[in-house]
Design a protein around this motif. Structure first.
Motif, PDB file in Angstrom:
ATOM      1  N   LYS A  19      97.999  89.123  -8.662  1.00  0.00           N
ATOM      2  CA  LYS A  19      98.046  87.822  -8.011  1.00  0.00           C
ATOM      3  C   LYS A  19      97.278  86.793  -8.830  1.00  0.00           C
ATOM      4  CE  LYS A  19      97.043  85.584  -3.575  1.00  0.00           C
ATOM      5  NZ  LYS A  19      96.491  85.802  -2.207  1.00  0.00           N
ATOM      6  N   ASN A  20      97.918  85.661  -9.135  1.00  0.00           N
ATOM      7  CA  ASN A  20      97.280  84.573  -9.874  1.00  0.00           C
ATOM      8  C   ASN A  20      96.927  83.445  -8.923  1.00  0.00           C
ATOM      9  OD1 ASN A  20      97.674  84.936 -13.074  1.00  0.00           O
ATOM     10  ND2 ASN A  20      99.340  85.917 -11.967  1.00  0.00           N
ATOM     11  N   THR A  21      95.714  82.916  -9.062  1.00  0.00           N
ATOM     12  CA  THR A  21      95.297  81.763  -8.272  1.00  0.00           C
ATOM     13  C   THR A  21      95.076  80.587  -9.214  1.00  0.00           C
ATOM     14  OG1 THR A  21      94.224  83.166  -6.625  1.00  0.00           O
ATOM     15  CG2 THR A  21      93.569  80.849  -6.685  1.00  0.00           C
ATOM     16  N   PHE A  22      95.674  79.461  -8.915  1.00  0.00           N
ATOM     17  CA  PHE A  22      95.550  78.281  -9.753  1.00  0.00           C
ATOM     18  C   PHE A  22      94.632  77.275  -9.067  1.00  0.00           C
ATOM     19  CE2 PHE A  22      99.442  80.321 -10.946  1.00  0.00           C
ATOM     20  CZ  PHE A  22      99.506  80.162 -12.319  1.00  0.00           C
ATOM     21  N   THR A  23      93.569  76.879  -9.782  1.00  0.00           N
ATOM     22  CA  THR A  23      92.657  75.874  -9.258  1.00  0.00           C
ATOM     23  C   THR A  23      92.899  74.560 -10.004  1.00  0.00           C
ATOM     24  OG1 THR A  23      90.934  76.508 -10.841  1.00  0.00           O
ATOM     25  CG2 THR A  23      90.920  77.602  -8.687  1.00  0.00           C
TER      26      THR A  23
END
Length: 203
Positions: free
Chosen positions: A35-39
């Motif tokens: 899972k990738n989280t983009f901030t």
């Protein structure tokens, strides 16, 4: 012949029965979830000044004035171009010492470079840091006043409609623009200033 036919029918029933019953096991596999989280990137700056008190100071011959405007880039801000704009109003540029220097003067602190073609604007590159970074604007945090400044020179400065000497002012404004224009390119200082464009954007 009848025995062969019966055997063939039983074989077909067995095959279809196995398929329908789902007992055939195909080779399959599955990975764990990635899972990738983009901030969102950000740049935060502040401009503060503690001296002189109440942002007011008296010009007295031979007495330097403490003045300490500082621009702070917040921790974890993205790489950026940092700018400071210094606006002089009614600055006594006609008052000069015997060697030609101004009798009331200041210098910009080390690390700032004048922005080519834009009067009063200075810039510097600031790389991201996990701690806040503070940059003084005025060298030595002082406005220098020459001992050669005379009362008669002060009295001869321009007056307002009430006959009072028009007071000189210095106004500081800080700006910042992200350094990267793409994954592989960086803005030049001039390009970054175009993005800010304070004369039309109202920043």
């Amino acid at each position: 012949m009848k025995k062969k036919t019966v055997a063939l029918l039983l074989a077909l029933v067995l095959v279809f029965g196995v398929a329908a019953g789902g007992t055939i096991a195909w080779l399959i596999d599955q990975t764990a979830e990635v899972k990738n989280t983009f901030t969102y990137g950000n740049i935060g700056i502040t401009l503060d000044e503690n001296k002189p008190a109440n942002k007011e100071a008296k010009i007295i011959p031979g007495v330097d004035i403490e003045k300490d405007p500082k621009v702070t880039v917040a921790a974890n801000s993205e790489d950026c171009w940092l700018f400071v704009k210094i606006d002089e109003a009614n600055w006594p540029t006609t008052l000069k010492t015997k060697d030609g220097t101004l009798k009331v003067k200041y210098d910009v602190a080390t690390g700032w470079e004048p922005l080519t073609g834009v009067a009063g604007v200075y810039c510097r590159k600031v790389r991201t840091s996990d701690v806040a970074q503070e940059f003084s604007v005025i060298k030595d945090n002082k406005v220098y006043v020459s001992s050669e400044l005379t009362k008669s020179e002060i009295n001869n400065l321009p007056k307002d409609t009430d006959g009072k000497t028009i007071q000189p002012t210095l106004t500081f404004t800080a700006y910042a623009c992200q350094l990267k224009s793409s994954a592989t390119q960086e803005f030049t200082a001039a390009q970054a200033w175009e993005q800010i464009n304070p004369t039309t954007s109202g920043n």
